[in-house]
Structures are given as C-alpha cells and as structure tokens.
Design a protein around this motif. Structure first.
Motif, PDB file in Angstrom:
ATOM      1  N   LYS A 150       7.354  12.917  47.754  1.00 40.53           N
ATOM      2  CA  LYS A 150       8.025  11.953  46.995  1.00 40.53           C
ATOM      3  C   LYS A 150       9.432  11.750  47.282  1.00 40.53           C
ATOM      4  O   LYS A 150      10.140  12.786  46.978  1.00 40.53           O
ATOM      5  CB  LYS A 150       7.689  12.457  45.374  1.00 40.53           C
ATOM      6  N   ARG A 210      11.898   5.220  43.941  1.00 42.64           N
ATOM      7  CA  ARG A 210      11.065   6.078  44.493  1.00 42.64           C
ATOM      8  C   ARG A 210      10.493   4.962  45.839  1.00 42.64           C
ATOM      9  O   ARG A 210      10.130   3.790  45.637  1.00 42.64           O
ATOM     10  CB  ARG A 210       9.633   6.583  44.055  1.00 42.64           C
ATOM     11  N   SER A 262       5.034   4.737  44.347  1.00 42.70           N
ATOM     12  CA  SER A 262       5.156   4.666  45.734  1.00 42.70           C
ATOM     13  C   SER A 262       5.076   3.093  46.000  1.00 42.70           C
ATOM     14  O   SER A 262       4.604   2.609  45.073  1.00 42.70           O
ATOM     15  CB  SER A 262       4.011   5.224  46.581  1.00 42.70           C
TER      16      SER A 262
END
Length: 217
Positions: A29, A46, A96
């Motif tokens: 991550k 992210r 994501s």
C-alpha cells in the motif's frame, strides 16, 4: 521524530529536493504525500496500481535516480512502472488507482515472486530484479514500452548462484550500472556475488563474512 504514515512500515523514498515523499506499508500500500516543515502530512494519495497482486508483505519499489517522476514496483511475478507520478493528484484517497501505471508481461517463473529491485543511474533506464528462487534478470530501456528481460543468473562453475536461495537485495554502483552486488538469504548458502560486466560473469564476494566455504545464510 514524527510518524507521517502508520501500518507495518515498508519501503520509502524521497524525491529530489523533497518535492514529494513516498511511503509504503504491508502488501504494497503506497502513499504519495506532501509534508510540512514538521513532517506532518498535508495532502496525500494512495498510488499502488489497481490489479496489483501477490505482493510480498514487505514489498520493494524504487524511484528512477535520473527521473524521480518514474517508479518501478515489484508485483508478484510482474514489474509495474509509473511514468508520471506528478500526474497523480493529491486527493486524500484510500483506494488503489490506475493512473499512469503499466504492467510488464509475466517476468518470472509462475511459482516465484520478485523479491529485489534496483535501477541504474549510468546507464539510464536499466533495471535489475531478482526472485524468490535464485534467478536474476536485467531489462534495458525499461522506461518505455514493455521490453523483455534477460536472464543473467550465474548457473555453472564455482561461482554459480546457490540453488533454492532467496535473492534478497541488489546494490548498484551509482557511477557504473554494470557493477552490481547481489545478496542471497537462506541457511547454508553462499550469500554475496559481484559482477563488473552487467551479469555476464560473476565472482563470489563475501570474503570473511561467510563462516564456511558454503556460506552460513
């Protein structure tokens, strides 16, 4: 000290002139972030790719030393490349993304994972990567398209890489990317190998760091 990112801390990077900070935690991550003068996050995103899978728990990524706007990421049996990190907006998202990511075709044997990753400064745009079972690869002109990898594993003679060993780390001379040092980790294997010709030939390089001729792991 402050803690700009929580979780099980993993690979990190700072772009040139502290333009951007990159943090990762377990299972790749990855956060891109701006920090204030006290090290506190002011905005973030992210950025690990949608579709990434089979990451190591502590998973490597690297910024290109000639172009910190370019990132390479180990993703199971694939290499991922982001060609334009600055094109990812800082929108404080926790999911994501797909922005500017390219996945190379399968780049390791099916049952293995990429465990180590390095990018050269000179020559530019060359990456080396190793996998969980002995093998080491090189890709030139890795910054564009999805070029094929060359296997540069040392397979025969007294300097052969140890069978079944886990390739743990790759160090590259910043002034000459043909000079590389690779580290293997496992019990009772020889650990350090050096090449001065981009992997065409190899020599054992552990010296007195090894406890015996076969290595101590």
């Amino acid at each position: 000290w402050v803690t700009p990112r929580g979780g099980d801390g993993s690979f990190c990077a700072i772009a040139d002139s502290q333009k951007m900070f990159y943090f990762s935690s377990q299972n790749s991550k990855i956060m891109k972030a701006m920090l204030d003068g006290n090290g506190n996050v002011t905005s973030f995103a992210r950025i690990d790719p949608i579709g990434g899978k089979k990451y190591l728990f502590i998973n490597p990524f690297v910024l290109d030393p000639n172009n910190n706007n370019l990132m390479y990421l180990a993703g199971g049996k694939n290499i991922w490349r982001n060609n334009n990190l600055s094109g990812i907006p800082l929108i404080n998202n926790w999911d994501s993304i797909s922005t500017n990511w390219t996945m190379f075709p399968d780049t390791t044997p099916t049952t293995t994972r990429i465990t180590a990753l390095a990018v050269t400064k000179v020559p530019a745009n060359r990456i080396y990567y190793g996998i969980s079972s002995k093998r080491l690869y090189k890709i030139d002109n890795a910054n564009t398209g999805t070029p094929a990898a060359t296997d540069i594993t040392s397979n025969s003679g007294t300097n052969a890489f140890p069978t079944g060993a886990y390739l743990n780390c790759i160090a590259v001379d910043p002034n000459d990317g043909n000079k590389i040092l690779v580290v293997f980790s496992n019990y009772s294997v020889y650990s350090l190998f050096y090449s001065a010709d981009a992997g065409s030939t190899w020599t054992k390089a552990a010296g007195n760091l090894e406890q015996n001729v076969n290595g101590s792991g």
